[in-house]
Enzyme design. Structure first.
Site, PDB file in Angstrom:
ATOM      1  N   ASN A   9       0.972  -1.253  -0.088  1.00  0.00           N
ATOM      2  CA  ASN A   9       0.100  -0.034  -0.084  1.00  0.00           C
ATOM      3  C   ASN A   9       0.841   1.307   0.018  1.00  0.00           C
ATOM      4  O   ASN A   9       1.421   1.648   1.026  1.00  0.00           O
ATOM      5  CB  ASN A   9      -1.051  -0.023   1.155  1.00  0.00           C
ATOM      6  CG  ASN A   9      -1.842   1.110   1.543  1.00  0.00           C
ATOM      7  OD1 ASN A   9      -1.921   2.026   0.425  1.00  0.00           O
ATOM      8  ND2 ASN A   9      -2.333   1.555   2.664  1.00  0.00           N
ATOM      9  N   TRP A  10       0.998   1.893  -1.375  1.00  0.00           N
ATOM     10  CA  TRP A  10       2.192   2.770  -1.201  1.00  0.00           C
ATOM     11  C   TRP A  10       1.402   4.225  -0.540  1.00  0.00           C
ATOM     12  O   TRP A  10       2.336   5.181  -0.482  1.00  0.00           O
ATOM     13  CB  TRP A  10       2.506   3.301  -2.647  1.00  0.00           C
ATOM     14  CG  TRP A  10       3.571   1.837  -3.327  1.00  0.00           C
ATOM     15  CD1 TRP A  10       3.989   1.276  -2.484  1.00  0.00           C
ATOM     16  CD2 TRP A  10       4.025   2.053  -4.762  1.00  0.00           C
ATOM     17  NE1 TRP A  10       4.770   0.308  -3.470  1.00  0.00           N
ATOM     18  CE2 TRP A  10       4.906   0.909  -4.818  1.00  0.00           C
ATOM     19  CE3 TRP A  10       3.813   2.660  -5.779  1.00  0.00           C
ATOM     20  CZ2 TRP A  10       5.368   0.543  -6.010  1.00  0.00           C
ATOM     21  CZ3 TRP A  10       4.388   2.702  -6.999  1.00  0.00           C
ATOM     22  CH2 TRP A  10       5.539   1.433  -7.031  1.00  0.00           C
ATOM     23  N   LYS A  11       0.297   4.262  -0.413  1.00  0.00           N
ATOM     24  CA  LYS A  11      -0.396   5.567  -0.022  1.00  0.00           C
ATOM     25  C   LYS A  11      -0.090   6.610  -0.925  1.00  0.00           C
ATOM     26  O   LYS A  11      -0.154   6.585  -2.221  1.00  0.00           O
ATOM     27  CB  LYS A  11       0.047   5.711   1.552  1.00  0.00           C
ATOM     28  CG  LYS A  11      -0.184   4.552   2.409  1.00  0.00           C
ATOM     29  CD  LYS A  11      -0.099   4.723   3.751  1.00  0.00           C
ATOM     30  CE  LYS A  11      -0.510   3.408   4.655  1.00  0.00           C
ATOM     31  NZ  LYS A  11      -0.215   3.544   6.100  1.00  0.00           N
ATOM     32  N   HIS A  96      -9.725   1.360   4.394  1.00  0.00           N
ATOM     33  CA  HIS A  96      -8.660   1.709   5.059  1.00  0.00           C
ATOM     34  C   HIS A  96      -8.878   2.714   6.190  1.00  0.00           C
ATOM     35  O   HIS A  96      -9.745   3.688   6.101  1.00  0.00           O
ATOM     36  CB  HIS A  96      -7.375   2.092   4.158  1.00  0.00           C
ATOM     37  CG  HIS A  96      -6.179   1.959   4.922  1.00  0.00           C
ATOM     38  ND1 HIS A  96      -5.585   3.224   5.706  1.00  0.00           N
ATOM     39  CD2 HIS A  96      -5.252   1.315   4.725  1.00  0.00           C
ATOM     40  CE1 HIS A  96      -4.612   2.726   5.957  1.00  0.00           C
ATOM     41  NE2 HIS A  96      -4.324   1.868   5.650  1.00  0.00           N
ATOM     42  N   GLU A  98      -7.115   5.303   7.341  1.00  0.00           N
ATOM     43  CA  GLU A  98      -6.921   6.681   6.720  1.00  0.00           C
ATOM     44  C   GLU A  98      -7.765   7.102   6.007  1.00  0.00           C
ATOM     45  O   GLU A  98      -7.949   8.370   5.949  1.00  0.00           O
ATOM     46  CB  GLU A  98      -5.488   6.558   5.858  1.00  0.00           C
ATOM     47  CG  GLU A  98      -4.246   6.549   7.204  1.00  0.00           C
ATOM     48  CD  GLU A  98      -3.188   5.784   6.473  1.00  0.00           C
ATOM     49  OE1 GLU A  98      -2.983   5.842   5.235  1.00  0.00           O
ATOM     50  OE2 GLU A  98      -2.229   5.518   7.148  1.00  0.00           O
ATOM     51  N   GLU A 167      -6.364  -4.595  10.883  1.00  0.00           N
ATOM     52  CA  GLU A 167      -5.226  -3.511  10.799  1.00  0.00           C
ATOM     53  C   GLU A 167      -5.618  -2.629  12.108  1.00  0.00           C
ATOM     54  O   GLU A 167      -6.564  -1.464  11.899  1.00  0.00           O
ATOM     55  CB  GLU A 167      -5.523  -2.502   9.611  1.00  0.00           C
ATOM     56  CG  GLU A 167      -4.755  -2.915   8.305  1.00  0.00           C
ATOM     57  CD  GLU A 167      -4.062  -1.987   7.357  1.00  0.00           C
ATOM     58  OE1 GLU A 167      -2.883  -2.314   6.998  1.00  0.00           O
ATOM     59  OE2 GLU A 167      -4.514  -0.759   7.431  1.00  0.00           O
ATOM     60  N   GLY A 177      -0.864   5.839  13.453  1.00  0.00           N
ATOM     61  CA  GLY A 177      -0.260   4.873  14.436  1.00  0.00           C
ATOM     62  C   GLY A 177       0.997   5.233  15.110  1.00  0.00           C
ATOM     63  O   GLY A 177       1.603   6.405  15.152  1.00  0.00           O
ATOM     64  N   SER A 208       2.725  -1.915  10.659  1.00  0.00           N
ATOM     65  CA  SER A 208       4.286  -2.170  10.952  1.00  0.00           C
ATOM     66  C   SER A 208       4.858  -3.122  10.681  1.00  0.00           C
ATOM     67  O   SER A 208       5.643  -3.764  11.526  1.00  0.00           O
ATOM     68  CB  SER A 208       4.457  -1.354  12.524  1.00  0.00           C
ATOM     69  OG  SER A 208       3.841  -0.223  12.481  1.00  0.00           O
ATOM     70  N   GLY A 229       2.474  -0.937   4.356  1.00  0.00           N
ATOM     71  CA  GLY A 229       2.438   0.392   4.096  1.00  0.00           C
ATOM     72  C   GLY A 229       4.101   0.940   3.692  1.00  0.00           C
ATOM     73  O   GLY A 229       4.518   0.815   2.866  1.00  0.00           O
ATOM     74  N   GLY A 230       4.762   1.450   4.864  1.00  0.00           N
ATOM     75  CA  GLY A 230       5.931   1.934   5.006  1.00  0.00           C
ATOM     76  C   GLY A 230       7.081   1.214   4.348  1.00  0.00           C
ATOM     77  O   GLY A 230       7.517   1.638   3.594  1.00  0.00           O
TER      78      GLY A 230
HETATM   79  P1  PGA Z   1       2.374   0.336   7.914  1.00  0.00           P
HETATM   80  O1  PGA Z   1       1.084   0.733   7.012  1.00  0.00           O
HETATM   81  O2  PGA Z   1       2.875  -0.880   7.307  1.00  0.00           O
HETATM   82  O3  PGA Z   1       2.943   1.555   7.292  1.00  0.00           O
HETATM   83  O4  PGA Z   1       2.092   0.340   9.067  1.00  0.00           O
HETATM   84  C1  PGA Z   1      -0.073  -0.507   6.920  1.00  0.00           C
HETATM   85  C2  PGA Z   1      -1.439   0.360   6.408  1.00  0.00           C
HETATM   86  O5  PGA Z   1      -1.797   1.394   6.773  1.00  0.00           O
HETATM   87  O6  PGA Z   1      -1.870  -0.375   5.296  1.00  0.00           O
END
Ligand code: PGA
Length: 247
Positions: A9-11, A96, A98, A167, A177, A208, A229-230
């Site tokens: 998930n590149w956001k 999600h 966000e 999540e 988070g 994470s 994500g990250g």
């Molecule tokens: P994260 O994000 O791996 O950076 O915690 C996960 C997500 O929000 O889908």
């Protein structure tokens, strides 16, 4: 048997197409060496990179981070399932935290899931928004039961085959988070609860996950992958996570 699923998930990253192309290229090179019989890899970039990336993905599939509940018409700024399908996309992340934080309701998420299913985009439904680190397992289960009931209203959830990501919002690495994942045992317990409601869906964990901590999650029998994500913005990190779910 359903494969495990590892989703990038590149956001709102990266900023330029060259970087997006380079990252996909690095991931594809790594995937050559990974046994892909048991794991599917999904890359979910911002929409604008889809036209170029559709030509360079081979071993990974493409996903998107959102779709509209609408199909066409006066909906400024929206993008529909039918539009993203033009770019060889197979998955869509919905619900999600966000996006829920931006005001997306369960009712709207439900309509988006119905639109995705209609066009054969597999939803990756995220649940866990609104939960707190201080909550008991029972309180978390209660929140999630409510989300599943509303987000999947009108569907036969006993038979439904989608992907659901647990999540816990506090465990996400940036933004809402703390950057500290939950323990694999905690994730497995909540995922078992989701499994009791959705026995045929694929259940994954997100929050994470890194190459360094993924083994604990992959070792849990009922955790069938990760939403990342990250760590998905670094090809080596991300490939380490895919590899853990390939065994
Ligand atoms: P994260 O994000 O791996 O950076 O915690 C996960 C997500 O929000 O889908």
């Amino acid at each position: 048997m359903l494969k495990n699923l590892v989703v990038a998930n590149w956001k709102l990253n990266p900023q330029i197409p060259e970087e997006a192309g380079h990252l996909v290229h690095q991931i594809e090179l790594g995937l050559i060496k990974i046994n892909r019989n048991r794991v599917e890899t999904v890359i979910s970039p911002p929409f604008v990179f889809l036209p170029a990336l559709q030509h360079i993905v081979h071993f990974a599939r493409l996903g998107v981070q959102n779709i509209s509940a609408e199909e066409r018409g006066p909906f400024t700024g929206e993008i529909s399932a039918t539009q993203v399908l033009q770019f060889r996309t197979a998955y869509v992340i919905l619900g999600h935290s966000e996006r829920r934080a931006l005001g997306e309701s369960d009712k709207l998420i439900n309509r988006k899931i119905l639109s995705a299913l209609k066009y054969k985009l597999e939803p990756i439904l995220c649940v866990g928004w609104g939960t707190k680190k201080s909550f008991s397992l029972n309180a978390i289960k209660k929140v999630i039961a409510g989300q599943l009931r509303q987000d999947l209203a009108g569907m036969n959830i006993k038979k439904l085959k989608i992907t659901v990501a647990y999540e816990p919002v506090w465990a996400i690495s940036r933004g809402l988070g703390t950057g500290v994942p939950v323990s694999p045992r905690h994730a497995a317990e909540i995922i078992e609860f989701i499994h009791s409601r959705l026995p045929r869906s694929r259940l994954i964990y997100g929050g994470s996950v890194t190459a360094a901590n993924v083994k604990g999650f992959a070792a849990q029998k009922n955790i069938k992958g990760a939403l990342v994500g990250g760590a998905s913005l670094d090809a080596r990190e991300f490939l380490g996570i895919v590899e853990a779910f390939s065994a």
